[in-house]
Design an enzyme around this catalytic site. Sequence first.
Site, PDB file in Angstrom:
ATOM      1  N   GLY A 707       0.568  -1.564   0.065  1.00  0.00           N
ATOM      2  CA  GLY A 707       0.179   0.210  -0.099  1.00  0.00           C
ATOM      3  C   GLY A 707       1.048   1.152   0.058  1.00  0.00           C
ATOM      4  O   GLY A 707       1.873   1.208   0.091  1.00  0.00           O
ATOM      5  N   GLY A 709       0.733   6.047   1.135  1.00  0.00           N
ATOM      6  CA  GLY A 709       0.302   6.625   1.678  1.00  0.00           C
ATOM      7  C   GLY A 709       0.810   8.111   1.136  1.00  0.00           C
ATOM      8  O   GLY A 709       1.285   8.185  -0.423  1.00  0.00           O
ATOM      9  N   LYS A 729       7.934   0.229   5.815  1.00  0.00           N
ATOM     10  CA  LYS A 729       7.126   0.604   5.574  1.00  0.00           C
ATOM     11  C   LYS A 729       8.657   1.717   5.091  1.00  0.00           C
ATOM     12  O   LYS A 729       9.784   2.090   6.109  1.00  0.00           O
ATOM     13  CB  LYS A 729       6.021   1.658   6.428  1.00  0.00           C
ATOM     14  CG  LYS A 729       5.602   3.267   6.673  1.00  0.00           C
ATOM     15  CD  LYS A 729       5.281   3.216   8.686  1.00  0.00           C
ATOM     16  CE  LYS A 729       4.382   4.550   7.481  1.00  0.00           C
ATOM     17  NZ  LYS A 729       3.599   4.210   9.092  1.00  0.00           N
ATOM     18  N   ASP A 840      -5.429   9.279  14.243  1.00  0.00           N
ATOM     19  CA  ASP A 840      -6.127   8.700  12.738  1.00  0.00           C
ATOM     20  C   ASP A 840      -6.789   6.910  12.853  1.00  0.00           C
ATOM     21  O   ASP A 840      -6.577   6.246  11.918  1.00  0.00           O
ATOM     22  CB  ASP A 840      -4.761   8.943  12.407  1.00  0.00           C
ATOM     23  CG  ASP A 840      -5.078   8.826  10.434  1.00  0.00           C
ATOM     24  OD1 ASP A 840      -6.129   9.252  10.090  1.00  0.00           O
ATOM     25  OD2 ASP A 840      -3.794   8.372   9.682  1.00  0.00           O
TER      26      ASP A 840
END
Length: 985
Positions: A707, A709, A729, A840
């Site tokens: 993914g 972001g 990440k 978040d």
Amino acid sequence: MFMANLSLFFHAIVLLSWPATLAIASLAGNNTDHLALLAIKSSITHDPQGVLNTWNTSIHFCQWQGVTCGRRHPRVTILNLGSRGIVGSLSPQIGNLSFLRVIRLGNNTFNGVIPPQVGGLFRLQKLILYNNSFEGEIPASLSNCTRLNILGLGGNQLVGKLPQQLGSLLNLVILSINDNSFSGGTSFMGNLTSLEVLAAHNNHLGGNIPDVFGQLHSLKDFVFAGNRLHGTIPPSLYNLTSLRTVDLYENQISGGLSKDIGLQLPNLEELQIWRNKLTGSIPSSISNCSNLVHLDLAENGFTGKVDINFRHIPNLRFLVLYQNSLGSSEPDEMNFIDSMINCSNLELFLAFKNQLRGVLPSSLANLSSQLTLLDLGANFIYGSLPSGIGNLVKLETISMQYNQLTGIIPSELGNLGNLTQLYLNNNKFTGNFPDSISSLSLLLELDLSVNRLEGQMPQNLGNCKSLVKLYLPVNNLTGPIPRELFQLSSLIYLDLSQNHLVGPLPQDIGNLKSLTVLNLSKNDLVGEIPDAITSCTSLEYVYLEANSFAGPIAPAFRALRGIRDLDLSSNNFSGKIPIFLEQLNLSSLNLSFNNLDGKVPTGGIFKNASMIAINGNGRLCGGIPELGLPRCDLVARSKKGSRVILVVVPLFSFLVLAMALSLLFCWQRRKRQTQPPEASAGQPFSRVSYGSILKATDEFSEQNLIGTGTFSAVYKGILEAGGAMVAIKVLKLGNQGALKSFMAECEALKNIRHRNLVKIITSCSSIDFQGNDFKALIYEFMPNGNLDTWLHPSQEQEIETEEAAPRRLSLHQRVTIALDVAHAIHYLHQECEIPIIHCDLKPSNILLDNDMVAHIGDFGLAKFLPLKPHESSSIGIRGTVGYAAPEYGLGSKMTKEGDIYSFGILLLEMMTGKRPTDEVFKEGLNLYDCVKMALPDRVMEIVEPTVKEEMEAASVNRRSGEDEVRRWKRLEEGIMSLARIGKLH
């Protein structure tokens, strides 16, 4: 005349005196050697074989053990004290043995420095000092021994740079400097044109492989493994046609192999270049190396097809190709195995962790009868396991795990009487547990986990008397655990979790005195824990959760002084929490969802709320304040005290959750599992480099991208051999705010530890190969992705295959995930030493592990309480639109209540299937208002259709009687637990 006679007279005297002169010179030499040998003896402190007992005055030194003298004169020419167990130093007096040609002192424990006086031995031809404890640097004076043809210094503790003067030893045939700590360059070796053997492995030599090595035309063995070499293999090296051995493993060599290597180096017998950075395809010309015995190309970046014709390499014994990216997806990709049937001496075949795809050919059964190790794990191999594998009777290890193999496990495996390790886990094998395995009396490890095996475990499995580790989790095994299994006294690891095993735990468990790990979780076992478990004194990890064990927590656990993790959750244990648990050296204790009551202890592990779990036991009291339990004296005075729940955050969040909980607990009891301690993802890594991450992600390929972001992109990858998949990440440092997000996440994650928070494994703060800053965080990999992809599957995910069910969350799973998230929020807000606001919370930040247990991730916006002055307000919205508390948009300070609001919206989304930003919400209408308008009469109209169907089905099939009462009581306890967690009371 007189003068002539006088001359003759003097000549006669000289001739008469010549033998006396020789005798005097010889006598002087004898004395020098004698004294030098005595000095060498005096420097030796231990002589276990008594070699030096003969070194005395009763016999001439030429007759001393280990001493050889010349034939024409009594001078020492050979000193041979090799492999005598001698301890001591080497006396500098050895330099006085001026006739020495050979010094053999290998395989002893000589220490201290190599005396520089050795460099004065001009006749020296062989200096063999390997496998000792010599220290310091190589004396440069050795360059004076120009007759040297063997210099053996390997296996010592020598340091420093290699003297460049050694380049003058033009007669050297063998140079062995391996297993020391030498550093610096090696270009001077290009002058040693007589070299046949160059062994420099396991040092700290760096730089490129010098191009001048191409001048060593007599070289046969080139061994530079385990150094710090980088760059490419120079083309000149391929000109050394006499090479038999090339060992360059464990370096940082890049580039590819010459496509003509087999034509250029036809005499190769051993090619070992594993653990480097080589890329490209494996040259098919290796087929021309007909004398090849050992081919090891593992742990590189080789790709493409294995296009070697092994029929031309009949002497091959070791074929090692693991941990590359080999594979082409061509139909004949596995055919290279067909050509290996001519390798009649093959002993090892390792090709695991590649991308090989296809069916195993039946020719596998015709491989060498000498084969002892076969490992093709972690590929994409499908089809059945050929039954002919039973012909390979010398096999000791079979590893086929992490493939897509189907069908039954062939009974012919029972023919492999030498088998000690069998790994068929993480495939799709079906049928009954293979009864033939019970005939493998030498078997040490058996792993059949994560398959589709069914039926009962055979009683004759007890015939595997040598079994040390047995892994059978995640199958469909039924029936009781056979008592014969508990006769395997050698067992240290037993994992039968996630099956359908029934019945009590037999008293015979006491026979497993060596057992360190016991995992029986997620079965249907009943009864009390037998007292015999007290005999299992080696136990460290015990996982019994999600069964139907009952009675008090067994006093027998008191005797298990080495136990570290104990999970008894989701059972029917009753009574008080035993005080003796305080005395155990536990690092994790889970007693949640039982029927425990009374006072919670406050000592030992109970001092740390993050290390224990006791929720779901509604009658507990006391304990440390962080647990939020009522005082025991208040409970005693008010057995029927009223409970008031005030809904502060979205009303429907709690009402719908209560409804779901009601139906859930009437339908199926809650089960959860803790992973066994040997799961490699939980093992800590050291800090990793940019290069390691680049390799693990296949250079950040799209195939490994999970993914992306604003501040980061997340990849999957494997960082080390044999390791588990991790999530990596990678920060987008070019985006404003990314570095701040990275620092916030690091700061938050170093202070928290909870089973429902994503576990960080390590980090990387480095520079990439272009000199740019590079930062990454490495997390435990979550195989089931994030909650958002389950709530809103894409069109690709919606497509059903013949073997896979639709990607939908059941009601059970939704409520379990909600509880997991609630526990994590409670921990962050109430149990951390410094409270943390996540800021978040949303479905894409809720990650799901292999058992669908939820973990909160992404702490890039997290804040500690109390807030710093500059954090009291926020410009714009902190968090994600739709989930962020409305007051954040007005500049209000961040609070715990903001997280609770986000949690409420998350619950609404889970139950309705609608995002808060769904296009149906227009003209001021939002998700909260939509739900509010549907209360109370039209609530089922807005519930997600599949959830609605489950609710209706569950309401029809509700149970009755005592079991129903107990489940409703646990429902009540669960709701009250959620109320405390959400600060709703």
